[in-house]
Motif scaffolding. Structure first.
Motif, PDB file in Angstrom:
ATOM      1  N   ALA A 191     -89.169  57.401 -63.099  1.00  0.00           N
ATOM      2  CA  ALA A 191     -89.529  56.099 -63.858  1.00  0.00           C
ATOM      3  C   ALA A 191     -88.611  55.588 -65.177  1.00  0.00           C
ATOM      4  O   ALA A 191     -88.563  54.951 -65.531  1.00  0.00           O
ATOM      5  N   ALA A 250     -96.339  52.038 -55.892  1.00  0.00           N
ATOM      6  CA  ALA A 250     -96.479  53.184 -54.663  1.00  0.00           C
ATOM      7  C   ALA A 250     -97.282  54.168 -55.049  1.00  0.00           C
ATOM      8  O   ALA A 250     -97.729  54.154 -56.344  1.00  0.00           O
ATOM      9  N   LEU A 267     -96.114  53.417 -60.621  1.00  0.00           N
ATOM     10  CA  LEU A 267     -96.339  54.569 -59.716  1.00  0.00           C
ATOM     11  C   LEU A 267     -97.676  55.382 -60.072  1.00  0.00           C
ATOM     12  O   LEU A 267     -97.911  55.690 -61.258  1.00  0.00           O
ATOM     13  N   VAL A 283     -91.023  62.577 -60.620  1.00  0.00           N
ATOM     14  CA  VAL A 283     -91.513  61.067 -60.674  1.00  0.00           C
ATOM     15  C   VAL A 283     -91.506  60.299 -62.041  1.00  0.00           C
ATOM     16  O   VAL A 283     -90.826  59.414 -62.138  1.00  0.00           O
ATOM     17  N   VAL A 298     -96.332  55.048 -64.989  1.00  0.00           N
ATOM     18  CA  VAL A 298     -96.756  56.071 -64.020  1.00  0.00           C
ATOM     19  C   VAL A 298     -98.200  56.153 -64.573  1.00  0.00           C
ATOM     20  O   VAL A 298     -98.489  56.691 -65.814  1.00  0.00           O
ATOM     21  N   THR A 343    -101.812  52.203 -50.248  1.00  0.00           N
ATOM     22  CA  THR A 343    -101.903  52.216 -51.801  1.00  0.00           C
ATOM     23  C   THR A 343    -103.417  51.793 -52.197  1.00  0.00           C
ATOM     24  O   THR A 343    -103.749  51.808 -53.614  1.00  0.00           O
ATOM     25  N   ILE A 379     -94.567  59.895 -50.638  1.00  0.00           N
ATOM     26  CA  ILE A 379     -94.671  58.664 -51.343  1.00  0.00           C
ATOM     27  C   ILE A 379     -95.370  57.715 -50.153  1.00  0.00           C
ATOM     28  O   ILE A 379     -95.179  57.563 -49.199  1.00  0.00           O
ATOM     29  N   THR A 394     -96.557  53.513 -49.639  1.00  0.00           N
ATOM     30  CA  THR A 394     -96.332  52.135 -50.027  1.00  0.00           C
ATOM     31  C   THR A 394     -97.428  51.268 -49.030  1.00  0.00           C
ATOM     32  O   THR A 394     -98.033  51.821 -48.232  1.00  0.00           O
ATOM     33  N   ILE A 426     -98.058  58.217 -54.970  1.00  0.00           N
ATOM     34  CA  ILE A 426     -97.466  59.581 -54.770  1.00  0.00           C
ATOM     35  C   ILE A 426     -98.505  60.548 -54.708  1.00  0.00           C
ATOM     36  O   ILE A 426     -99.644  60.629 -55.598  1.00  0.00           O
TER      37      ILE A 426
END
Ligand code: FAD
Length: 511
Positions: free
Chosen positions: A75, A58, A102, A71, A83, A41, A35, A37, A60
């Motif tokens: 979520a 984030a 995400l 993931v 996502v 990103t 992951i 951040t 991934i």
């Protein structure tokens, strides 16, 4: 992996985000992948269009379907996280973005699968949803002399990204779009379930995901149909001054039986002037030949049409056999004499032709310019009117990039997929592929795209947007028409909390 997670938690603490999200997700995830951040990103807040940008929480980098399922499940345990799968980010309107959500970088799964197999004697390859088509091509041709049947013009696109739309190029008249050339998918649904689906196994998810704009699941594996790859391609362009002649010949070619036509049929509109991007110089296929406008009839108007075709052959074919077959086909066409261009290239060179254009555009610094593109499917019944108003009037000076227009056949598309098409059997793909410098003109061109769409609606044209982009539910309802109910039902079955692909702006996240 633990280091990755620690950095994730740490960076978010350092930025002191008010996040239950961050801690609850990092606690619940036990990923093989990673992951990211913070600044890293940024890539997930960009796409090829260069028109929109929203930051994710984030990014991934999963190692495979299990990570993706974790993931999505994580979520779903929050009240608001979304996502988005990001293929190669070649969308125009932020479709692969998730503001505050995400983003899953599907490219980190690109090497998964890549397995050849035979099903009932026919060859297939299993590839990751995050694989690029150019890598699929290279593996298939160099490893086995085989190749997928249906392509896009440009191959630095992911398998999952094009299958979520359709995947169209000059082979689609014969084999249908890429969505007609896969027999099985593995999909992570919006419930976080990893499901294998096909025409007979979970068909609703299979057909829903094909052309489903990422709404029902994330495609982690696709089984793509293969055929023998040719060695060489004769690539030909011929010019028309009259739209009616152009459409007659293009429609003739796409409705002939296999073996009685070219293997690839496309075409484009260009300006009847010496503009280097949109005019005569855009037609010749090599440096050695020029476009000689003295061949044009006096009646030629502000725009001209170029039919682009290709004929496949093998090294073992005798040159005279190829010449005869090609001449026979060209002999049926009524293009402007003297305005024919041709080159012989390897099959790989042909399929990677836009990659060369990309390299040039990158060298000239225009590849990264904004791209306010517009893609439509317009029914044959309305294409003359479309040409008259849009090409001959609104866009007669060109658009700073290619303006594609070529016919496709509805019967080669499976109506069980989620793609929305016009009604008629023959419809044209129209692609306005603008490359424009940053600045105020971008907004004007976005507005001109809107104007074209509004004109189509007002005139009641039988048309649909391809790679659709709408802001309101009303527009989406109109887009899907009588398929809207099915689309909504599929959403309720496979992604009831509307976690997936928020960048399409069709459904709002709920809990
Ligand atoms: P992204 O832009 O990353 O994603 C597109 C959408 O699909 C997003 O909503 C995303 O969330 C979703 N998605 C991505 N991966 C998955 C997955 N694995 N499972 C489920 N959903 C997913 N199209 C054609 O049909 N023919 C062409 O010839 C053609 N040429 C193009 C040339 C260029 C230079 C460009 C920029 C685009 C072209 N396209 C063409 C359009 C292209 O097919 C779409 O933009 C496609 O979505 C891009 O793929 P991507 O991998 O970059 O997807």
């Amino acid at each position: 992996m633990i280091a990755c997670l620690e950095r994730f938690v740490h960076e978010n603490e350092a930025e002191s985000k008010p996040d239950d999200d961050v801690s609850s997700i990092s606690n619940s995830l036990d990923l093989q992948g990673c992951i990211e951040t913070g600044g890293i990103t940024a890539v997930a807040a960009k796409d090829f269009g260069g028109l929109y940008s929203v930051k994710p929480l984030a990014l991934i980098k999963p190692s495979g379907a299990e990570d993706i399922a974790r993931v999505v499940k994580a979520a779903s345990r929050t009240s608001h996280l979304t996502v988005a799968a990001r293929g190669n980010g070649h969308s125009i309107n932020g479709q692969a973005m998730a503001g505050g959500g995400l983003v899953i970088d599907m490219r980190s799964t690109k090497e998964n699968h890549f397995k050849f197999l035979k099903v009932n004697g026919s060859p297939y390859i299993d590839v990751s949803g995050g694989a690029l088509w150019e890598d699929v091509l290279k593996q298939c041709v160099s490893g086995f002399g085989l190749a997928p049947r249906s392509w896009t013009d440009y191959l630095s696109l992911t398998v999952g990204g094009t299958l979520s739309n359709a995947g169209v190029s000059g082979q689609a008249f014969r084999y249908g779009p890429q969505t007609s050339n896969v027999s099985e998918l593995e999909v992570v649904t919006g419930k976080g379930e990893i499901t294998v689906c096909s025409e007979t196994q979970n068909p609703e998810l299979f057909f829903g995901a094909l052309g489903g704009l990422g709404q029902f699941g994330i495609i982690t594996r696709a089984r793509v149909k293969l055929q023998q790859a040719p060695d060489m391609v004769r690539w030909i362009r011929v010019v028309y001054s009259e739209f009616e002649d152009y459409t007659r010949d293009a429609e003739f070619l796409v409705t002939q039986k296999q073996g009685e036509s070219f293997d690839y049929v496309e075409g484009f509109v260009f300006a009847n002037n010496d503009d280097p991007v949109n005019g005569w110089p855009s037609v010749p296929l090599d440096q050695d030949h020029d476009f000689d406008p003295t061949h044009l009839p006096r009646t030629a108007g502000s725009v001209l049409y170029c039919l682009e075709v290709a004929f496949h052959y093998r090294n073992s074919d005798h040159p005279s056999t190829v010449d005869t077959a090609v001449s026979r086909l060209l002999g049926r066409l009524g293009f402007v004499e003297g305005l024919k261009f041709q080159v012989d290239v390897s099959y790989m060179e042909f399929l990677l032709r836009v990659k060369r254009a990309e390299e040039h555009a990158k060298a000239n610094g225009i590849w990264d310019n904004p791209h306010p593109w517009l893609n439509l499917f317009v029914s044959k019944s309305d294409i003359v009117e479309f040409d008259r108003t849009v090409f001959k009037t609104m866009l007669k000076d060109g658009i700073g990039g290619p303006m594609l227009i070529y016919p496709l056949l509805r019967s080669k598309w499976d109506s069980r997929t989620s793609v929305a098409l016009p009604e008629g059997e023959i419809f044209y793909i129209v692609a306005l592929l603008r490359f424009v410098p940053k600045g105020p003109s971008v907004e004007k061109l976005v507005a001109q795209n809107q104007e074209i769409v509004q004109w189509c609606i007002k005139k009641g044209l039988d048309f649909k947007l391809y790679l659709p982009h709408y802001q309101s539910k009303e527009d989406w309802k109109r887009h899907f028409g009588n398929q809207w109910t099915r689309f909504v039902e599929r959403k309720a079955s496979f992604d009831p909390m509307a976690i997936l692909a928020p960048g399409q702006k069709i459904f709002k996240r709920n809990h």
